[in-house]
Design a protein around this motif. Structure first.
Motif: not given
Length: 163
Positions: A19-26, A46-49
């Motif tokens: 749900d929030y992966g790219l925002i979390s990465l940012f 973690a995102l890729v997994a």
């Protein structure tokens, strides 16, 4: 039957990353590029997994977050080493000296190493303290972070099966 708290945490963590992966990465990349000792590569993994396959989304989220975090550190250095370090313990004096000597020896190109642990944040801080040109600072830091996250994303996508 054995109870495992980790097994219970995996579904909500996976859901959150979806749900929030790219925002979390940012956010993680932003904070890691300031003075906080975080590892955004772990978030990339973690995102890729969790099934994130948007290569450029990963690279750009991490790069822009990291760049903006570095700008924050640059501004702290720009405000003045004495003013900032007298109020907050931001950069260890030994790291500052090491980064200052490195910057003096290798010049602005050393900013390509702004993503390197230990010395990277100090290099960014020193460039601000030395009032280095913001345009060139931006170009070199962005380029260094962009290459870092391309390599991280490629590594984790190939090793964890994201491609």
């Amino acid at each position: 039957m054995e109870y495992s708290i980790i097994a219970d945490l995996i579904p909500p963590i996976t859901s959150f990353l979806n749900d929030y992966g790219l925002i979390s990465l940012f956010v993680t990349s932003f904070l890691a590029a300031t003075i906080l000792p975080l590892g955004p590569e772990a978030m990339v993994a973690a995102l890729v997994a969790a099934g994130e396959t948007n290569f450029w989304g990963i690279v750009l989220s991490a790069t822009i977050g990291g760049y903006l975090g570095s700008v924050t550190t640059y501004v702290l250095g720009y405000w003045g080493i004495t003013k900032v370090t007298s109020r907050f313990s931001i950069i260890d004096p030994q790291k500052y000296k090491m980064a200052s000597d490195f910057f003096e020896k290798y010049g602005a190109w050393s900013l390509l190493l702004s993503s390197v642990p230990i010395i990277g944040d100090a290099l960014v801080f020193v460039s601000g303290a030395l009032k280095y040109k913001f345009g060139m600072f931006s170009f070199l830091v962005f380029l260094g972070k962009f290459v870092r996250y391309i390599l991280a994303a490629l590594f984790f996508m190939y090793t964890l099966g994201g491609f």
